[in-house]
Design an enzyme around this catalytic site. Structure first.
Site, PDB file in Angstrom:
ATOM      1  CG  ASN A   6     113.574  19.210  93.505  1.00 33.84           C
ATOM      2  OD1 ASN A   6     113.595  18.989  94.706  1.00 33.84           O
ATOM      3  ND2 ASN A   6     114.571  18.875  92.697  1.00 33.84           N
TER       4      ASN A   6
ATOM      5  CG  HIS B 299     119.435  19.882  86.131  1.00 38.05           C
ATOM      6  ND1 HIS B 299     119.074  21.100  86.693  1.00 38.05           N
ATOM      7  CD2 HIS B 299     118.602  18.960  86.685  1.00 38.05           C
ATOM      8  CE1 HIS B 299     118.063  20.912  87.530  1.00 38.05           C
ATOM      9  NE2 HIS B 299     117.762  19.632  87.555  1.00 38.05           N
TER      10      HIS B 299
END
Length: 387
Positions: A258, A289
C-alpha cells in the site's frame, strides 16, 4: 450512503474552516487533532455496533453496518488527504492563494478544497493524490500524456479481473479461513499461509480496481520530480505485486505494501517523531485503522519484525561466502518473510480476543518469536560492544 455521508461532510467543512482561519505554523496540528478525533469517535461507534448490537437479526441493521463500514473506510482516506494538505500548507508547498484564474493573490476558494477532500474516486479506495497533483489535473496539464486514460483503465480492469479469477481458483482449492479453528500442530501454518494469500489477492485486486477508477477519471497519473509532460504522466500505483511476492525482506515488503499509505505514514509520523519513530508509526497505524485488538497486536508485532529485519539481514549477509549459501539464504529468508507476513495479516484481520489468543497459542507464533529472540540477542550484543 444516505445520511452516513455526513461523516465525510462534517470534517470536510471543519477542515476548510481551519485552512482558512489558522496560520501555517499551527494548521497541521489543528487539522490532525480535528480529523483524528472525529475518526476515532466514528470508530468507537462502529465498535459499539459490532460488539453490543451484533445479535440483532435485522436485514436493515446489516445494511446499515455495511454503509457505516464504507463511510469509515472513506473517512480514513479523507484523513490522509486532510493531513497531507495541512502538511503541505505548513511546509509552504501550498499557499492560501489561488493558483489559477487571473493570478491575483486571493484567498484559496472553498470549492477547490471541497472538491479535493470529497473527490469520490479517491475516497473509494485511494491511492493518495496530493493537492498540487489534483490542481495540475484539474487544469488539464496532462492532456499531452501518450496513453489515453480509458485505455489505461481498461488494462487495469483486466488485471483486476485476472487477480479476482486467481483468487477464486485458489479459494476453490482451499478450505475457508474458518477451518483454522480445526487445525492442529504445523497444519495451522499451512492454513494461515493460504488464508493470508487470499487476503493479499483480495487487496491486490481492490488496489488495481481503485487505480482503474482513478485512471478513468483522469487521475491515474502522478506528478513526479521531473519537468513537463513526462513528470505529469508518471504512473501512480499502490500494488507492486512482483516485489511483494518475491522479496525476502520484511522491511522492503512494508515500504511496498500500500505504497501511498506507507509514504503518508512516513511523512506524517516517522519523519516527525523525536523518539522511536518506527514504533510510533506502527502504533499510529493501529490507531488510524480502528484500534481493534488484532490490529494493535498485529501492528506492534510488525514494528518488531521490521526492526529485527534491519538488524538480522546484515549479519546473515556477512556469513554468505558462496553462491550455494546465497541461494540458501535467499530461500530461507523468503519463507520466513512469507510466514511472518501471513501471521501479521491473520492477526490484523481478527476482531476478537478469543481468535487472537487462538493464533498466538498456535505453532504459527514460532516464526515471529524466532525473529524476536534474534532481535533481543542482537540488541544485547550491540550494548555489550558499546561498554
Amino acid at each position: 450512503m444516505g445520511w452516513y455521508a455526513l461523516l465525510l461532510f462534517i470534517p470536510t467543512f471543519c477542515s476548510v474552516a481551519i485552512f482558512h482561519s489558522v496560520g501555517p505554523p499551527q494548521v497541521h496540528t489543528w487539522a490532525f487533532v480535528l480529523q483524528m478525533s472525529w475518526q476515532t469517535l466514528c470508530h468507537l461507534g462502529l465498535h459499539y455496533r459490532e460488539h453490543y448490537l451484533q445479535g440483532v437479526p435485522c436485514v436493515r441493521y446489516q445494511a446499515a453496518m455495511h454503509k457505516l463500514t464504507i463511510a469509515l473506510s472513506s473517512l480514513m482516506l479523507q484523513t490522509q488527504k486532510v493531513t497531507s494538505l495541512a502538511l503541505d500548507i505548513h511546509e509552504g508547498k501550498v499557499t492560501m492563494a489561488a493558483e489559477w484564474g487571473n493570478g491575483r493573490e486571493t484567498p484559496l476558494q472553498v470549492l477547490p478544497l471541497c472538491s479535493y477532500l470529497l473527490f469520490f474516486p479517491a475516497l473509494l479506495g485511494g491511492p493518495l493524490c496530493s493537492y498540487r497533483r489534483f490542481q495540475v489535473q484539474i487544469q488539464g496539464s496532462c492532456t499531452s500524456c501518450p496513453t489515453p486514460p480509458l485505455r489505461v483503465a481498461g488494462q487495469k480492469c483486466l488485471r483486476a479481473l485476472a487477480l479476482h479469477l486467481l483468487r477464486t481458483a485458489v479459494r476453490s482449492c482451499m478450505a475457508p479461513l474458518a477451518r483454522m479453528t480445526d487445525c492442529t500442530g504445523f497444519g495451522c501454518v499451512y492454513v494461515m499461509w493460504r488464508s493470508a494469500l487470499l487476503f493479499r489477492l483480495a487487496y491486490y485486486s481492490q488496489w488495481v480496481l481503485d487505480e482503474a477508477l482513478l485512471s478513468a477519471a483522469g487521475f491515474g497519473l502522478e506528478l513526479g520530480h521531473t519537468s513537463g509532460a513526462e513528470a505529469a504522466c508518471s504512473d501512480l500505483s499502490d500494488a507492486d505485486i512482483w516485489t511483494l511476492e518475491t522479496t525476502n525482506r520484511i522491511a522492503l515488503f512494508t515500504r511496498t505494501w500500500n505504497r501511498s499509505t506507507s509514504r503518508w505514514l512516513r511523512r506524517l509520523v516517522f519523519q516527525r517523531s523525536p523518539a522511536q519513530p518506527l514504533l510510533a508509526t506502527f502504533a499510529f497505524s493501529a490507531w488510524w485503522h480502528g484500534f481493534h485488538p488484532g490490529q494493535v497486536f498485529g501492528f506492534l508485532c510488525w514494528a518488531a519484525m521490521v526492526e529485527a529485519d534491519y538488524r538480522i539481514h546484515p549479519l546473515l549477509r556477512s556469513l554468505v561466502k558462496s553462491w550455494h549459501t546465497k541461494v540458501l539464504y535467499q530461500a530461507l529468508t523468503w519463507v520466513q518473510t512469507q510466514l511472518i507476513i501471513a501471521y501479521i495479516m491473520a492477526a490484523v484481520e481478527m476482531r476478537s480476543f478469543s481468535a487472537l489468543w487462538l493464533l498466538g497459542a498456535s505453532y504459527n507464533s514460532l516464526f515471529p518469536l524466532l525473529y524476536s529472540v534474534s532481535l533481543l540477542w542482537l540488541v544485547m550484543r550491540a550494548k555489550e560492544k558499546c561498554i
